[in-house]
Design a protein around this motif. Sequence first.
Motif, PDB file in Angstrom:
ATOM      1  N   ARG A   1      40.112  49.454  44.366  1.00  0.00           N
ATOM      2  CA  ARG A   1      39.546  49.720  43.050  1.00  0.00           C
ATOM      3  C   ARG A   1      38.285  48.881  42.851  1.00  0.00           C
ATOM      4  NH1 ARG A   1      42.509  53.070  40.191  1.00  0.00           N
ATOM      5  NH2 ARG A   1      41.462  52.616  38.211  1.00  0.00           N
ATOM      6  N   ARG A   2      37.444  49.337  41.926  1.00  0.00           N
ATOM      7  CA  ARG A   2      36.142  48.711  41.700  1.00  0.00           C
ATOM      8  C   ARG A   2      36.108  48.133  40.281  1.00  0.00           C
ATOM      9  NH1 ARG A   2      35.269  53.806  43.889  1.00  0.00           N
ATOM     10  NH2 ARG A   2      34.505  54.641  41.895  1.00  0.00           N
ATOM     11  N   TYR A   3      36.016  46.813  40.205  1.00  0.00           N
ATOM     12  CA  TYR A   3      36.142  46.104  38.925  1.00  0.00           C
ATOM     13  C   TYR A   3      34.780  45.597  38.453  1.00  0.00           C
ATOM     14  CZ  TYR A   3      41.129  46.081  40.015  1.00  0.00           C
ATOM     15  OH  TYR A   3      42.410  46.455  40.316  1.00  0.00           O
TER      16      TYR A   3
ATOM     17  N   LEU B   1      27.152  45.421  52.583  1.00  0.00           N
ATOM     18  CA  LEU B   1      27.619  46.812  52.588  1.00  0.00           C
ATOM     19  C   LEU B   1      27.986  47.255  53.996  1.00  0.00           C
ATOM     20  CD1 LEU B   1      25.032  48.434  50.108  1.00  0.00           C
ATOM     21  CD2 LEU B   1      27.373  47.682  49.631  1.00  0.00           C
ATOM     22  N   PHE B   2      27.224  46.795  54.971  1.00  0.00           N
ATOM     23  CA  PHE B   2      27.509  47.165  56.359  1.00  0.00           C
ATOM     24  C   PHE B   2      28.777  46.487  56.865  1.00  0.00           C
ATOM     25  CE2 PHE B   2      27.025  46.523  60.969  1.00  0.00           C
ATOM     26  CZ  PHE B   2      26.850  47.831  61.375  1.00  0.00           C
ATOM     27  N   ALA B   3      28.999  45.228  56.455  1.00  0.00           N
ATOM     28  CA  ALA B   3      30.156  44.467  56.947  1.00  0.00           C
ATOM     29  C   ALA B   3      31.475  45.009  56.414  1.00  0.00           C
ATOM     30  CB  ALA B   3      30.002  42.993  56.571  1.00  0.00           C
ATOM     31  N   ARG B   4      31.457  45.643  55.260  1.00  0.00           N
ATOM     32  CA  ARG B   4      32.649  46.236  54.630  1.00  0.00           C
ATOM     33  C   ARG B   4      33.819  45.246  54.545  1.00  0.00           C
ATOM     34  NH1 ARG B   4      32.592  52.207  57.472  1.00  0.00           N
ATOM     35  NH2 ARG B   4      32.715  50.938  59.338  1.00  0.00           N
ATOM     36  N   PRO B   5      33.668  44.153  53.781  1.00  0.00           N
ATOM     37  CA  PRO B   5      34.767  43.183  53.623  1.00  0.00           C
ATOM     38  C   PRO B   5      35.896  43.781  52.788  1.00  0.00           C
ATOM     39  CG  PRO B   5      33.013  42.667  52.100  1.00  0.00           C
ATOM     40  CD  PRO B   5      32.503  43.790  52.963  1.00  0.00           C
ATOM     41  N   ASP B   6      37.063  43.129  52.827  1.00  0.00           N
ATOM     42  CA  ASP B   6      38.201  43.586  52.010  1.00  0.00           C
ATOM     43  C   ASP B   6      37.926  43.380  50.521  1.00  0.00           C
ATOM     44  OD1 ASP B   6      39.678  44.176  54.338  1.00  0.00           O
ATOM     45  OD2 ASP B   6      40.233  42.066  54.531  1.00  0.00           O
ATOM     46  N   LEU B   7      37.195  42.300  50.197  1.00  0.00           N
ATOM     47  CA  LEU B   7      36.835  42.020  48.814  1.00  0.00           C
ATOM     48  C   LEU B   7      35.346  41.708  48.760  1.00  0.00           C
ATOM     49  CD1 LEU B   7      37.448  41.479  45.831  1.00  0.00           C
ATOM     50  CD2 LEU B   7      38.157  39.153  46.460  1.00  0.00           C
TER      51      LEU B   7
ATOM     52  N   TYR C   1      26.504  55.249  46.659  1.00  0.00           N
ATOM     53  CA  TYR C   1      27.136  54.673  47.847  1.00  0.00           C
ATOM     54  C   TYR C   1      28.452  53.977  47.491  1.00  0.00           C
ATOM     55  CZ  TYR C   1      27.454  52.324  52.376  1.00  0.00           C
ATOM     56  OH  TYR C   1      27.880  51.898  53.607  1.00  0.00           O
ATOM     57  N   LEU C   2      28.460  53.219  46.395  1.00  0.00           N
ATOM     58  CA  LEU C   2      29.657  52.457  46.028  1.00  0.00           C
ATOM     59  C   LEU C   2      30.786  53.341  45.498  1.00  0.00           C
ATOM     60  CD1 LEU C   2      28.170  49.255  44.331  1.00  0.00           C
ATOM     61  CD2 LEU C   2      29.026  49.526  46.664  1.00  0.00           C
ATOM     62  N   GLN C   3      30.459  54.534  45.049  1.00  0.00           N
ATOM     63  CA  GLN C   3      31.497  55.434  44.544  1.00  0.00           C
ATOM     64  C   GLN C   3      32.471  55.870  45.641  1.00  0.00           C
ATOM     65  OE1 GLN C   3      29.148  58.494  42.705  1.00  0.00           O
ATOM     66  NE2 GLN C   3      28.829  57.328  40.824  1.00  0.00           N
ATOM     67  N   THR C   4      32.075  55.736  46.888  1.00  0.00           N
ATOM     68  CA  THR C   4      32.972  56.080  48.001  1.00  0.00           C
ATOM     69  C   THR C   4      33.451  54.832  48.752  1.00  0.00           C
ATOM     70  OG1 THR C   4      31.059  56.382  49.480  1.00  0.00           O
ATOM     71  CG2 THR C   4      31.861  58.322  48.293  1.00  0.00           C
ATOM     72  N   TRP C   5      33.273  53.661  48.160  1.00  0.00           N
ATOM     73  CA  TRP C   5      33.680  52.396  48.804  1.00  0.00           C
ATOM     74  C   TRP C   5      35.199  52.356  48.951  1.00  0.00           C
ATOM     75  CZ3 TRP C   5      30.604  48.913  51.060  1.00  0.00           C
ATOM     76  CH2 TRP C   5      31.122  47.654  51.369  1.00  0.00           C
TER      77      TRP C   5
ATOM     78  N   LEU D   1      27.679  50.350  35.537  1.00  0.00           N
ATOM     79  CA  LEU D   1      29.123  50.171  35.422  1.00  0.00           C
ATOM     80  C   LEU D   1      29.829  51.496  35.143  1.00  0.00           C
ATOM     81  CD1 LEU D   1      29.370  46.816  33.433  1.00  0.00           C
ATOM     82  CD2 LEU D   1      29.910  47.195  35.838  1.00  0.00           C
ATOM     83  N   ASN D   2      29.214  52.351  34.341  1.00  0.00           N
ATOM     84  CA  ASN D   2      29.816  53.651  34.078  1.00  0.00           C
ATOM     85  C   ASN D   2      29.889  54.496  35.344  1.00  0.00           C
ATOM     86  OD1 ASN D   2      30.405  53.447  31.325  1.00  0.00           O
ATOM     87  ND2 ASN D   2      28.331  53.991  30.723  1.00  0.00           N
ATOM     88  N   ALA D   3      28.915  54.316  36.229  1.00  0.00           N
ATOM     89  CA  ALA D   3      28.887  55.099  37.463  1.00  0.00           C
ATOM     90  C   ALA D   3      29.819  54.536  38.535  1.00  0.00           C
ATOM     91  CB  ALA D   3      27.457  55.169  38.004  1.00  0.00           C
ATOM     92  N   VAL D   4      30.015  53.209  38.541  1.00  0.00           N
ATOM     93  CA  VAL D   4      30.700  52.558  39.662  1.00  0.00           C
ATOM     94  C   VAL D   4      32.123  52.098  39.329  1.00  0.00           C
ATOM     95  CG1 VAL D   4      30.645  50.538  41.194  1.00  0.00           C
ATOM     96  CG2 VAL D   4      28.551  51.827  40.748  1.00  0.00           C
ATOM     97  N   ALA D   5      32.323  51.487  38.177  1.00  0.00           N
ATOM     98  CA  ALA D   5      33.582  50.778  37.898  1.00  0.00           C
ATOM     99  C   ALA D   5      34.743  51.736  37.623  1.00  0.00           C
ATOM    100  CB  ALA D   5      33.398  49.833  36.717  1.00  0.00           C
ATOM    101  N   THR D   6      35.895  51.407  38.211  1.00  0.00           N
ATOM    102  CA  THR D   6      37.147  52.091  37.871  1.00  0.00           C
ATOM    103  C   THR D   6      37.939  51.277  36.850  1.00  0.00           C
ATOM    104  OG1 THR D   6      38.327  51.001  39.689  1.00  0.00           O
ATOM    105  CG2 THR D   6      37.300  53.136  40.156  1.00  0.00           C
ATOM    106  N   ASP D   7      37.594  49.986  36.720  1.00  0.00           N
ATOM    107  CA  ASP D   7      38.270  49.081  35.782  1.00  0.00           C
ATOM    108  C   ASP D   7      37.246  48.083  35.258  1.00  0.00           C
ATOM    109  OD1 ASP D   7      41.491  49.412  36.479  1.00  0.00           O
ATOM    110  OD2 ASP D   7      40.203  49.704  38.215  1.00  0.00           O
ATOM    111  N   ILE D   8      37.499  47.583  34.052  1.00  0.00           N
ATOM    112  CA  ILE D   8      36.644  46.553  33.453  1.00  0.00           C
ATOM    113  C   ILE D   8      37.491  45.322  33.166  1.00  0.00           C
ATOM    114  CG2 ILE D   8      35.211  45.914  31.476  1.00  0.00           C
ATOM    115  CD1 ILE D   8      33.852  47.929  33.268  1.00  0.00           C
ATOM    116  N   ILE D   9      36.962  44.141  33.527  1.00  0.00           N
ATOM    117  CA  ILE D   9      37.590  42.859  33.202  1.00  0.00           C
ATOM    118  C   ILE D   9      36.689  42.158  32.197  1.00  0.00           C
ATOM    119  CG2 ILE D   9      38.418  40.654  34.096  1.00  0.00           C
ATOM    120  CD1 ILE D   9      38.641  42.019  36.849  1.00  0.00           C
ATOM    121  N   HIS D  10      37.233  41.870  31.027  1.00  0.00           N
ATOM    122  CA  HIS D  10      36.455  41.259  29.945  1.00  0.00           C
ATOM    123  C   HIS D  10      36.768  39.771  29.870  1.00  0.00           C
ATOM    124  CE1 HIS D  10      35.441  41.017  25.386  1.00  0.00           C
ATOM    125  NE2 HIS D  10      34.408  40.670  26.118  1.00  0.00           N
TER     126      HIS D  10
END
Length: 719
Positions: free
Chosen positions: A214-216, A352-358, A379-383, A397-406
């Motif tokens: 997920r993308r926070y 982006l190339f290294a593709r880390p777990d976090l 690009y990040l939408q398919t991460w 954030l509207n394009a990328v995030a699946t969750d928001i942390i406030h």
Amino acid sequence: MASCADILRSEFPDLDGELFAYVTGILHGSGADFESVDELEEAVGELLREVSQDTKDDGAIREICQRLFNTLQLDDGQAQRCSQVLLDAPIQLSQITDGYGDASTDLLPGLLLKRGQTSTLCSVSQMVNAKKLEKAEAKLKAKQDKRLERDSLKSSGPPVLEEASASQASSKKETRMESSGKNKSYDVRIENFDVSFGERVLLTGADLNLAFGRRYGLVGRNGLGKTTLLKMIASQSLRIPSHISILHVEQEVAGDETPALQSVLECDTTRESLLREERDLTAKISAGRGEGTEGARLSEIYAKLEEIEADKAPARASVILAGLGFNAKMQQQTTKEFSGGWRMRLALARALFARPDLLLLDEPTNMLDVRAILWLETYLQTWQSTILVVSHDRNFLNAVATDIIHLHSQRLDMYRGDFENFMKIKEERLKNQQREYEAQQQYREHIQVFIDRFRYNANRASQVQSKLKLLEKLPVLKPVDKESEVIIKFPDGFEKFSPPILQLDEVDFYYEPSHYIFRSLSVSADLESRICVVGENGAGKSTMLKILMGELAPVRGIRHAHRNLKIGYFSQHHVDQLDLNISAVELLARKFPGKTEEEYRHQLGSYGVSGELAVRPVASLSGGQKSRVAFAQMTMPCPNFYILDEPTNHLDMETIEALAKALNKFRGGIILVSHDERFIRLVCQELWVCENATVTRIEGGFDQYRDILKEQFRKEGFL
């Protein structure tokens, strides 16, 4: 005056010897570090409440802590009176209680219990919260280390800037799973942790749960600790399972002789190692120095290279670089040939190339133009793995995030969905909380009226007692803690000028004759202009602004500016123009001498730099707070025309909104360079596109420009 030990013995006569030693150990060992009774109560108050078994209320415990604090403060030399029955070191209760699951009741003979009581696992676990003790110990140790460091540096040079620190309650279950290698999950769970920056507490008792894939988006006001939290995670100051790879895009790539494309490819250490071994083995065989096993090993290497699709790596790296604005020629340039902004892009490409777990990203759009931002969103939408990104770009954030942390009020709140969904849910939560609070207040008042009316009525005594108990059992609700509104106001400098106000006529400009930045450039603006300049990095946007201001002279053509025109300039590198070693008040006093401190403070306060922030060294401020200082400095002479180069970088969303409102109310001309889509839509009425050595006015505004970029992406195969 009674010693700490005397106070503890008199107030808690049944206190177990080992626990008594533990408490006095904290008081004796850390007495000099307690700067207030609040800190002392935080260290031992909870423990004293638990061992009192509800015989003492919060007020009584507070009073005891105050007496202990007064005793410690009376005389540092006499504080050692608290050292009776000291152990060599404080008891680590979390280690002692690690064996609870084995039902070893003889592990804690009499610990924490009254004399004569039978030791039971239930009573021990209820009376002591081991995690709270560990956090208290960690805080005290950090404070002691800071004090020692501060004392050692007092006579050796200038003061050292405050540093961030984190403390976290340990989980024995997670520790055992980690040591046994059984933890295979890629979810990140960081529970019950605190983060501080110097003496300021940024987070307390916080929990952070990141589900893999997920993308926070991490959002919150400037200066609350978003960047610090990312650094604590990246440095492993907060515990992350060792099998989870983390990459924090923070520093630009070092400049050397490595080509940009190769710099990205080197991030795949497995591929690089296999290729290096393959070259060595091939050279051995060619030179006839082989031992006969090289052929078999080469076969294994080729199989592994095929398995990781090593042959596709250069193409994948090239696509990432192209998306971030590196053309084919730039991809072959050495890293030392790039400016700092382009090296930051290169750092992002490597991540982006290294593709880390976090993947941890801190304001990634600050270094990008609109075209690169649009590509990065796609690009990040398919991460595939987890992203935690700090951003103040709502559209991103509207394009990328699946969750928001406030991040607010020293805690983290989680919301599902993009930023717009977060705003709706947050507003609804606040309304519900306020309604619930108001309803309870009315209910409390209703009960209190009954109590006050019949308090001395013998016939109603039982009912009054019942109502009193009901009041005691009601949960204590607090009114909604609303964040203060950000207000920015630009002083008006509007005057009626006869045109032309500011214009360039048939201007040519170059730094080197072989490469023209502009040819036959003609643009103009007046005191009612609201113009945004967009275009790819390197297209000449900042250069055109400097020509308009008169900082750069045209090679050919004419720049005309009205004689009464006063331009205020905000550079995208505004931090470089600030003296970081002095306070914001001193900064304005040196730049604009002759005014009172109150006037300087009022000017800074207009941009949200007030109170203690105004007298702290500028270096200790967050990026957004430094930007506000730069705004205060820029507007001090009351310009009538503003030229702003990336003014929203580092600002939080509330400040961006306030900046947009201030610019709309300002009675004067504005030309700005920005990549923030929402900000552009809020402020600007004209859009200038800088490309192909000229500037083109787009009639359809930002929507038309976005459509043009998407069409380019389709032609280039990015979409």
